[in-house]
Design an enzyme around this catalytic site. Sequence first.
Site, PDB file in Angstrom:
ATOM      1  N   CYS A  61      23.016 -54.402 115.774  1.00 50.28           N
ATOM      2  CA  CYS A  61      21.827 -54.617 116.612  1.00 50.28           C
ATOM      3  C   CYS A  61      21.159 -55.964 116.365  1.00 50.28           C
ATOM      4  O   CYS A  61      20.561 -56.537 117.287  1.00 50.28           O
ATOM      5  CB  CYS A  61      20.804 -53.523 116.371  1.00 50.28           C
ATOM      6  SG  CYS A  61      21.521 -51.941 116.000  1.00 50.28           S
TER       7      CYS A  61
ATOM      8  N   TYR B 289      14.360 -49.716 116.155  1.00 48.63           N
ATOM      9  CA  TYR B 289      14.150 -48.639 115.187  1.00 48.63           C
ATOM     10  C   TYR B 289      13.732 -47.329 115.863  1.00 48.63           C
ATOM     11  O   TYR B 289      13.852 -46.262 115.264  1.00 48.63           O
ATOM     12  CB  TYR B 289      13.088 -49.061 114.155  1.00 48.63           C
ATOM     13  CG  TYR B 289      13.625 -49.975 113.073  1.00 48.63           C
ATOM     14  CD1 TYR B 289      14.699 -50.822 113.314  1.00 48.63           C
ATOM     15  CD2 TYR B 289      13.067 -49.992 111.811  1.00 48.63           C
ATOM     16  CE1 TYR B 289      15.191 -51.657 112.335  1.00 48.63           C
ATOM     17  CE2 TYR B 289      13.556 -50.831 110.817  1.00 48.63           C
ATOM     18  CZ  TYR B 289      14.618 -51.666 111.088  1.00 48.63           C
ATOM     19  OH  TYR B 289      15.095 -52.487 110.106  1.00 48.63           O
TER      20      TYR B 289
ATOM     21  N   CYS C 130      17.770 -46.190 116.391  1.00 49.81           N
ATOM     22  CA  CYS C 130      18.699 -45.945 115.264  1.00 49.81           C
ATOM     23  C   CYS C 130      18.126 -44.961 114.257  1.00 49.81           C
ATOM     24  O   CYS C 130      18.817 -44.050 113.808  1.00 49.81           O
ATOM     25  CB  CYS C 130      19.098 -47.251 114.594  1.00 49.81           C
ATOM     26  SG  CYS C 130      17.886 -47.940 113.446  1.00 49.81           S
TER      27      CYS C 130
ATOM     28  N   GLU D  14      14.301 -49.305 104.475  1.00 50.01           N
ATOM     29  CA  GLU D  14      14.399 -50.196 105.629  1.00 50.01           C
ATOM     30  C   GLU D  14      13.407 -49.788 106.710  1.00 50.01           C
ATOM     31  O   GLU D  14      12.917 -50.624 107.459  1.00 50.01           O
ATOM     32  CB  GLU D  14      15.816 -50.219 106.193  1.00 50.01           C
ATOM     33  CG  GLU D  14      15.979 -51.404 107.127  1.00 50.01           C
ATOM     34  CD  GLU D  14      17.311 -51.443 107.830  1.00 50.01           C
ATOM     35  OE1 GLU D  14      17.809 -50.364 108.187  1.00 50.01           O
ATOM     36  OE2 GLU D  14      17.828 -52.532 108.012  1.00 50.01           O
TER      37      GLU D  14
ATOM     38  N   GLU E 141      23.660 -54.651 102.545  1.00 53.28           N
ATOM     39  CA  GLU E 141      22.891 -55.865 102.796  1.00 53.28           C
ATOM     40  C   GLU E 141      23.357 -56.939 101.825  1.00 53.28           C
ATOM     41  O   GLU E 141      23.899 -56.621 100.773  1.00 53.28           O
ATOM     42  CB  GLU E 141      21.392 -55.622 102.607  1.00 53.28           C
ATOM     43  CG  GLU E 141      20.739 -54.876 103.747  1.00 53.28           C
ATOM     44  CD  GLU E 141      21.102 -53.406 103.808  1.00 53.28           C
ATOM     45  OE1 GLU E 141      21.352 -52.815 102.752  1.00 53.28           O
ATOM     46  OE2 GLU E 141      21.157 -52.847 104.913  1.00 53.28           O
TER      47      GLU E 141
ATOM     48  N   CYS F 100      23.261 -47.308 108.949  1.00 53.52           N
ATOM     49  CA  CYS F 100      22.970 -48.508 109.738  1.00 53.52           C
ATOM     50  C   CYS F 100      24.284 -49.076 110.251  1.00 53.52           C
ATOM     51  O   CYS F 100      25.189 -49.366 109.468  1.00 53.52           O
ATOM     52  CB  CYS F 100      22.248 -49.531 108.852  1.00 53.52           C
ATOM     53  SG  CYS F 100      22.142 -51.166 109.593  1.00 53.52           S
TER      54      CYS F 100
ATOM     55  N   THR G 213      21.571 -57.434 106.826  1.00 52.32           N
ATOM     56  CA  THR G 213      22.293 -56.260 107.287  1.00 52.32           C
ATOM     57  C   THR G 213      23.478 -56.706 108.124  1.00 52.32           C
ATOM     58  O   THR G 213      23.298 -57.400 109.111  1.00 52.32           O
ATOM     59  CB  THR G 213      21.357 -55.412 108.168  1.00 52.32           C
ATOM     60  OG1 THR G 213      20.259 -54.990 107.382  1.00 52.32           O
ATOM     61  CG2 THR G 213      22.049 -54.212 108.743  1.00 52.32           C
TER      62      THR G 213
ATOM     63  N   HIS H 211      13.653 -55.941 117.496  1.00 56.30           N
ATOM     64  CA  HIS H 211      14.175 -55.133 116.384  1.00 56.30           C
ATOM     65  C   HIS H 211      13.246 -53.956 116.078  1.00 56.30           C
ATOM     66  O   HIS H 211      13.699 -52.914 115.596  1.00 56.30           O
ATOM     67  CB  HIS H 211      14.429 -55.997 115.152  1.00 56.30           C
ATOM     68  CG  HIS H 211      15.555 -55.451 114.322  1.00 56.30           C
ATOM     69  ND1 HIS H 211      16.806 -55.181 114.832  1.00 56.30           N
ATOM     70  CD2 HIS H 211      15.606 -55.065 113.017  1.00 56.30           C
ATOM     71  CE1 HIS H 211      17.573 -54.664 113.888  1.00 56.30           C
ATOM     72  NE2 HIS H 211      16.872 -54.585 112.773  1.00 56.30           N
TER      73      HIS H 211
HETATM   74 FE1  SF4 Z   1      20.718 -51.148 111.350  1.00 58.10          FE
HETATM   75 FE2  SF4 Z   1      18.938 -49.874 112.867  1.00 58.10          FE
HETATM   76 FE3  SF4 Z   1      18.707 -52.515 112.450  1.00 58.10          FE
HETATM   77 FE4  SF4 Z   1      20.663 -51.494 113.993  1.00 58.10          FE
HETATM   78  S1  SF4 Z   1      18.431 -51.423 114.408  1.00 58.10           S
HETATM   79  S2  SF4 Z   1      20.870 -53.096 112.477  1.00 58.10           S
HETATM   80  S3  SF4 Z   1      21.148 -49.617 112.910  1.00 58.10           S
HETATM   81  S4  SF4 Z   1      18.540 -50.869 110.929  1.00 58.10           S
HETATM   82 FE    FE Z   2      17.208 -53.467 110.298  1.00 57.96          FE
END
Ligand code: SF4
Ligand code: FE
Length: 487
Positions: A104, A296, A299, A447, A257, A100, A191, A292
């Site tokens: 983001c 996902y 990422c 996650e 985290e 991660c 995070t 968000h």
């Molecule tokens: Fe982490 Fe993915 Fe959230 Fe970005 S979108 S902060 S990489 S979990």
């Molecule tokens: Fe996240």
Amino acid sequence: MTLKTGEEYIESIRRLKTQVYLFGKKVEVPVDNPILRPSLNSVRMTYDLAQKPEYEDLMTAISPETGHRINRFTHIHRNTEDLVKKVKMQRLLGQQTAACFQRCVGMDAFNAVYSTDYEIDKKYGTSYFENFKKFMVYVQENDLTVDGAMTDPKGDRSLAPHAQPDPDMYLHVVERRPDGIVVRGAKAHQTGALNSHEIIVMPTIAMKPEDKDYAVAFAVPIDTQGIFMVIGRQSCDTRKMENTEIDVGNSEFGGVEALVVFDNVFVPNDRIFLNGEAEFAGVLVERFAGYHRQSYGGCKVGVGDVLIGAAATAADYNGVPKASHIKDKLIEMTHLNETLYCCGIACSAEGSPTASGNYLINLLLANVCKQNVTRFPYEIARLAEDIAGGLMVTAPSEKDLRDAKLGPYVKKYFKANPEVSTENRIRILRLIENLTLGTAAVGYRTESMHGAGSPQAQRIMIARQGNLPMKKELAKKIAHVKEYAHA
Ligand code: SF4
Ligand code: FE
């Protein structure tokens, strides 16, 4: 110069007075701590890649506010192309870090606050939008990393914020002063808070008027007086303190985290983005969560690419790359991973403008994206473990591999493909272990389940957005149903 180099980023984080606790002790220099450093390296990649001409189009954008080239993580999406590029950027970073990269949440908070504040000001004549734009330009011009903090501890889940026996279970305003507000509470599972310059706080659920002290959004520097964080434990985290590399699996990158505590923190007026307009709390939550959930689809797919690559390499190293069931499992992993990517791209391509002019993803498709993310990485991980074999969890340590007496035995008995060293075989297996059971499993597995909202949160949104009445009408029309014919 609005784009920082990776090194400048690290040094700027080093200068902060962030209050960090780990294993019951204060960490004096978090930047140099072996457990924490890999997470900083992951964020650094968002700066390093932005310096590379080949990634300029994905990693950067021109800010309409300043006309300067800025990091895309500080950008406000102006069209569906921006939304698509965001997902592609996240896949790229997942591929490069297998972790991660944390930045983001700030980008998603930026875009959610931007459109929501515009609408609050229109209704109430407040100046939150101006406050936010000033903060946004400051972040863009200084290329800062911002933590987007939403998740409150929530206490008794059956009770609204104001009804909690402990009023701090949701972050809230405890004092209103002429120059600002004082807030108390905490944000859990944060995070990237550790590696951020600033933190944007938002409410975590829709609220009613009696919760107005809890309907608060603002940004403050992460080292503001009264803020401290307690770092969460991760599976196998202390392997990073053993001065070995192989056993860590991914020794360079990671994510952490933290529980971030706000112990009577002062927020000046010009950093407040919501203060009591309770009906907008839900709007802000829905938009942040939507962005968000889109994220996902980028990422996790990038990290999935690394896991698929590791499984395929393990098959080569085990000497079974041609086995038909192995090929089929790799096809299945690819199919699942690319399905997630399809969802990320689809909710972006189907985005639309908000009243403020920035672009919102298609919320139904973003929630479908995240709902699939709560399932597919688990199946991808299961198949990777299947292909890897049990050695991924039973292999001796790097110290045994390097030992003068034991090393030759470890190398002899764990050799498979004669072309491949035992060390390389163990390296790849340890990476699979890291992604499925170790520190990276926080980001790739659990996650995937709970990040950006647990599965049920998406199902509620899918129910709201699914438009069943319209679908019933379609069916009735095709079937020539005339419901009122017998009336
Ligand atoms: Fe982490 Fe993915 Fe959230 Fe970005 S979108 S902060 S990489 S979990
Ligand atoms: Fe996240």
